[in-house]
Design a protein around this motif. Structure first.
Motif, short mmCIF file in Angstrom:
data_model
loop_
_atom_site.label_atom_id
_atom_site.label_comp_id
_atom_site.label_asym_id
_atom_site.label_seq_id
_atom_site.Cartn_x
_atom_site.Cartn_y
_atom_site.Cartn_z
N ARG A 1 -13.18 -8.09 -2.48
CA ARG A 1 -13.64 -6.69 -2.43
C ARG A 1 -12.77 -5.79 -3.29
N ASP B 1 -1.96 1.25 -4.96
CA ASP B 1 -3.22 1.36 -4.22
C ASP B 1 -4.26 0.50 -4.95
N PRO C 1 -10.38 -12.81 5.13
CA PRO C 1 -11.37 -13.39 4.22
C PRO C 1 -12.20 -12.32 3.52
N CYS D 1 -13.23 -15.54 9.97
CA CYS D 1 -12.40 -15.00 11.06
C CYS D 1 -11.03 -14.55 10.58
N PHE E 1 -4.73 -11.91 2.71
CA PHE E 1 -5.60 -10.91 3.33
C PHE E 1 -6.68 -11.60 4.15
N ARG F 1 0.84 -1.18 0.00
CA ARG F 1 0.00 0.00 0.00
C ARG F 1 0.89 1.26 0.00
N1 CAO Z 1 -4.01 -0.86 -1.41
C1 CAO Z 1 -5.18 -0.58 -0.84
N2 CAO Z 1 -5.74 -1.31 0.14
C2 CAO Z 1 -5.06 -2.39 0.54
C3 CAO Z 1 -3.83 -2.76 0.00
C4 CAO Z 1 -3.30 -1.95 -1.03
N3 CAO Z 1 -2.13 -2.23 -1.61
N4 CAO Z 1 -3.40 -3.88 0.63
C5 CAO Z 1 -4.35 -4.19 1.54
N5 CAO Z 1 -5.35 -3.30 1.50
C6 CAO Z 1 -6.57 -3.31 2.28
C7 CAO Z 1 -7.41 -4.53 2.09
O1 CAO Z 1 -8.10 -4.46 0.89
C8 CAO Z 1 -8.31 -4.47 3.30
O2 CAO Z 1 -9.35 -3.56 3.06
P1 CAO Z 1 -10.92 -3.88 3.29
O3 CAO Z 1 -11.04 -4.65 4.55
O4 CAO Z 1 -11.52 -2.51 3.34
O5 CAO Z 1 -11.41 -4.66 2.13
C9 CAO Z 1 -7.42 -3.83 4.33
O6 CAO Z 1 -6.26 -3.36 3.65
C10 CAO Z 1 -6.96 -4.69 5.48
O7 CAO Z 1 -6.58 -5.98 5.05
P2 CAO Z 1 -6.63 -7.17 6.09
O8 CAO Z 1 -8.01 -7.25 6.66
O9 CAO Z 1 -6.09 -8.39 5.46
O10 CAO Z 1 -5.59 -6.67 7.19
P3 CAO Z 1 -5.74 -6.67 8.78
O11 CAO Z 1 -4.53 -5.99 9.30
O12 CAO Z 1 -7.03 -6.11 9.24
O13 CAO Z 1 -5.74 -8.22 9.18
C11 CAO Z 1 -4.77 -10.42 9.25
C12 CAO Z 1 -4.52 -8.90 9.24
C13 CAO Z 1 -3.42 -11.08 9.13
C14 CAO Z 1 -5.46 -10.83 10.54
C15 CAO Z 1 -5.67 -10.81 8.05
O14 CAO Z 1 -5.06 -10.34 6.89
C16 CAO Z 1 -5.91 -12.31 7.96
O15 CAO Z 1 -6.70 -12.89 8.69
N6 CAO Z 1 -5.25 -12.95 6.98
C17 CAO Z 1 -5.44 -14.36 6.71
C18 CAO Z 1 -4.79 -15.23 7.76
C19 CAO Z 1 -3.33 -14.93 7.92
O16 CAO Z 1 -2.54 -14.94 7.00
N7 CAO Z 1 -2.94 -14.73 9.15
C20 CAO Z 1 -1.52 -14.65 9.45
C21 CAO Z 1 -1.22 -13.39 10.05
S1 CAO Z 1 0.46 -13.32 10.42
O17 CAO Z 1 1.16 -13.92 9.16
#
Ligand code: CAO
Length: 424
Positions: free
Chosen positions: A103, A72, A98, A134, A96, A37
């Motif tokens: 989206r 972005d 779920p 989750c 990311f 990002r």
């Molecule tokens: N440009 C714009 N938006 C971006 C982006 C980019 N380059 N990269 C990510 N985003 C956005 C996503 O689209 C998302 O937006 P929306 O929720 O509005 O659609 C937002 O960033 C957040 O992404 P996320 O929900 O994956 O990130 P988080 O920090 O809230 O959660 C985590 C982190 C790890 C809990 C979650 O990604 C997850 O459950 N991943 C799957 C399981 C996993 O890999 N867990 C291991 C974690 S440690 O390795």
């Protein structure tokens, strides 16, 4: 020539699980293009910071040998650049939360339509079902995958392990799925969807405990120390402390210096074929012929006593002396090594398992290199990229944008603050 040379990976991963996977692909020779990002990047860049202003070790140690491009993904121009990347790449990897990639407009259906040869690989916390929505982190996976309930001591709470089996463990599983899908594509010409749930990966690594769960139906688990202690089993696999996971009894025992050194311990396995050598070594030659000790079944109810006796011997030696004494006798032992000791082990640097890396912001640091050694595809560890370090390079060299089109992309703000000069 590296094993995966020519393979391009659109790396949409962050934190630990996904980056572990794409770092392996990069070490195998793939061109891994990490999408971040604009202005923010992977959250770990700024987590657990030890050198102010520099990328953290959390980030640098998980993102070697990659290129970084800022995009972005919610901006229309950003989506256009991403679409071009999907057209060009062989693999897309993401972890990311779920629904997030859908989206953004890049569901599997859409990605597959853009590039039918692409392999799209994802990590989620849980597979389809009750918990599929989750967000999941390391320790949650360790708990949900059965590891925590079987780790620790019977009279204490469940314990998570220091090894990141939920994150890095899942990343390794995903990497295998991707490479296997690339192999299948050689014959089918088609890409495919590859998914690994963190719960599933942990459960796979805790497989022997599911073995024991079923063995419980046939009676007590005789190799668990709880059996020798006369404590009845319940209906689930109990925590077994430092008992060995296989059929040979083993324990962690104190060594010389344990009073002050928290890691002055050794693992010691009472392997049946070397029982007589163990008896001689610890000064109990009578146990070789004593019917109460001579066979493995006879020893089962005396394991605490036996290990206490062995410990009286190990406490007179350092963990290294024990290794040196036991190895020639084929008695399996292992010193409890601290991270400090491992970081000073020249042998690990000689094999590339430990490496010294230089970084423009933070200077030299240690990292764990590639643990997989390939004679035809050796690994050279290259420092992690700065945020957006390769934005222009990827836009021009990989995607072929030039002239006014390139300037329009840059002016849109979709690829961060690219210096105009750099883009020319
Ligand atoms: N440009 C714009 N938006 C971006 C982006 C980019 N380059 N990269 C990510 N985003 C956005 C996503 O689209 C998302 O937006 P929306 O929720 O509005 O659609 C937002 O960033 C957040 O992404 P996320 O929900 O994956 O990130 P988080 O920090 O809230 O959660 C985590 C982190 C790890 C809990 C979650 O990604 C997850 O459950 N991943 C799957 C399981 C996993 O890999 N867990 C291991 C974690 S440690 O390795």
């Amino acid at each position: 020539m590296k094993a995966l040379e020519g393979i391009k990976v659109l790396d949409f991963t962050h934190v630990q699980s996904g980056p572990t996977c794409t770092q392996l692909l990069a070490w195998f020779g793939a061109d891994v293009i990490k999408v971040e990002r604009p202005g923010v990047g992977d959250a770990t860049r700024k987590q657990l910071v030890d050198v102010p202003g520099a990328d953290s070790l959390y980030f640098t140690m998980l993102n070697h040998n990659k290129r970084s491009i800022e995009i972005d993904s919610k901006n229309e121009m950003g989506k256009k650049v991403l679409t071009r990347l999907i057209e060009e790449c062989d693999v897309l990897v993401e972890n990311f939360a779920p629904g997030a990639i859908d989206r953004m407009g890049f569901s599997w259906e859409r990605v597959h339509k853009i590039n039918p040869r692409i392999i799209m690989a994802s990590i989620k916390g849980f597979g389809p079902g009750q918990y599929e929505d989750c967000k999941v982190y390391e320790n949650i996976a360790q708990c949900a995958g059965g590891s925590a309930s079987t780790t620790g001591f019977r009279d204490g709470p469940p314990v998570v392990t220091g090894a990141q089996i939920g994150d890095s463990g899942t990343g390794v599983h995903l990497c295998l799925g991707i490479v296997t899908a690339l192999f299948q594509r050689e014959r089918s010409g088609r890409g495919q969807r590859v998914t690994v749930a963190m719960q599933d990966a942990v459960l796979n690594l805790a497989r022997v405990k599911m073995r024991d769960q079923q063995r419980l139906a046939a009676g007590p688990l005789t190799e668990y120390s709880q059996f020798g202690e006369g404590i009845p089993f319940g209906d689930t696999v109990p925590r077994a402390g430092n008992d060995s996971g296989g059929g040979q009894p083993g324990r962690i025992l104190k060594c010389k210096g344990w009073e002050t050194d928290p890691n002055a311990y050794t693992y010691f396995i009472c392997q049946a074929p070397v029982w007589e050598k163990i008896c001689d070594l610890i000064g109990e030659p009578g146990w070789k012929t004593d019917p109460g000790y001579a066979t493995p079944p006879a020893r089962l109810d005396k394991l605490n006593l036996i290990f206490e006796r062995i410990e009286r011997w190990t406490m007179t030696k350092t963990k290294v002396e024990i290794m040196d004494l036991c190895n020639p006798l084929d008695i399996p032992v292992g010193p409890i090594l601290s991270m400090k000791e491992i970081a000073a082990d020249d042998g690990l640097f000689a094999t590339g398992t430990m490496v010294r890396v230089d970084h423009p912001e933070r200077g030299p640091y240690l990292s764990v290199g590639c643990p997989i050694k390939m004679s035809e595809s050796p690994t050279d560890v290259v420092r992690s990229p700065l945020l957006g370090e390769h934005t222009t390079e990827v836009l021009t060299d990989v995607l072929g944008f030039a002239g006014e089109e390139l300037q329009r992309i840059i002016a849109s703000g979709a690829v961060g603050k690219v210096k105009a000069a750099a883009a020319e």
